[in-house]
Design an enzyme around this catalytic site. Structure first.
Site, PDB file in Angstrom:
ATOM      1  N   TYR A 173       9.663  30.183 -15.409  1.00 47.74           N
ATOM      2  CA  TYR A 173       9.241  28.780 -15.937  1.00 47.74           C
ATOM      3  C   TYR A 173       9.984  27.723 -15.652  1.00 47.74           C
ATOM      4  O   TYR A 173       9.725  26.656 -15.534  1.00 47.74           O
ATOM      5  CB  TYR A 173       8.418  29.290 -17.162  1.00 47.74           C
ATOM      6  N   GLU A 219      16.456   1.762 -23.835  1.00 48.22           N
ATOM      7  CA  GLU A 219      16.718   2.831 -22.774  1.00 48.22           C
ATOM      8  C   GLU A 219      15.728   2.381 -21.777  1.00 48.22           C
ATOM      9  O   GLU A 219      15.471   3.326 -20.896  1.00 48.22           O
ATOM     10  CB  GLU A 219      17.099   4.062 -23.385  1.00 48.22           C
TER      11      GLU A 219
END
Length: 212
Positions: free
Chosen positions: A118, A72
């Protein structure tokens, strides 16, 4: 190649595996190092990554030295090619984010709602790409297109790919994505109050804000 970059990959790889953000021999990391990219090699658990046993590729994906890179590798170099402001990429199969990627009823432009501040700060926009078989370079153009507008991607039926200015920033964002994916399942079916577009806009860098 930079000794510091190699040591950072080893440290973060071991931490990711130790904390259960990936399993078996899944997951891979990349760090830009000048004109090259350091990558975790294929077939090696992140628990066993060693700083002196990393793959080196060019930004076009050409294998330069070291062991064979993860299959990948194209995901990492594609993101780094179109994002010169970012220098590291983390890809895992973390459980909750991967579970979201398997759902049929999510919006590919916002597969996880921005439930926390967050998430807004560290992830911001998340895009889910169509399904491609693991290691299929046909995903390259889709990754490049999405990476131009966000540093956080979710591969359909696979897992997250997150970039950052450095490896620690990329991991911080990936962990926040995984945590928010968990919250998404915990609250699924309940009324929630995701951050509004205006609240998310406040987290964006000045260059990313639309004109007022």
């Amino acid at each position: 190649m930079s000794t510091a970059a190699r040591r950072a990959i080893e440290r973060v790889a071991h931490s990711i595996h130790r904390r259960g953000l990936t399993h078996g021999r899944t997951g891979n990391l990349a760090v830009r190092d000048g004109d090259h990219v350091l990558l975790t090699p294929t077939g090696v658990s992140l628990a066993d990554i060693e700083a002196d046993q990393l793959s080196v590729v060019a930004l076009d994906g050409t294998h330069i030295e070291g062991p064979k890179p993860t299959k990948e590798a194209f995901l990492h170099v594609a993101m780094l090619r179109v994002r010169p402001d970012l220098n590291a990429v983390v890809h895992t199969h973390s459980v909750y984010a991967a579970a979201v990627s398997c759902l049929a009823d999510v919006d590919p432009d916002a597969p996880i709602p921005p439930l926390t501040a967050y998430y807004g700060m560290r992830v911001g926009a998340l895009r889910m790409l169509p399904y491609f078989a693991p290691g299929d370079p046909a995903a390259t153009s889709a990754v490049e297109e999405a990476a131009r507008v966000t540093h956080a991607l979710l591969l359909r039926n696979h897992g997250p790919v997150v970039a950052g200015v450095d490896l620690d920033s990329a991991v911080d964002a990936l962990e926040e994505l995984e945590h928010t994916a968990q919250l998404f399942f915990v609250t699924r079916g309940l009324a929630t109050a995701p951050l509004t577009p205006a609240q998310l806009h406040a987290f964006a860098a000045p260059s990313e804000r639309s004109p007022s």
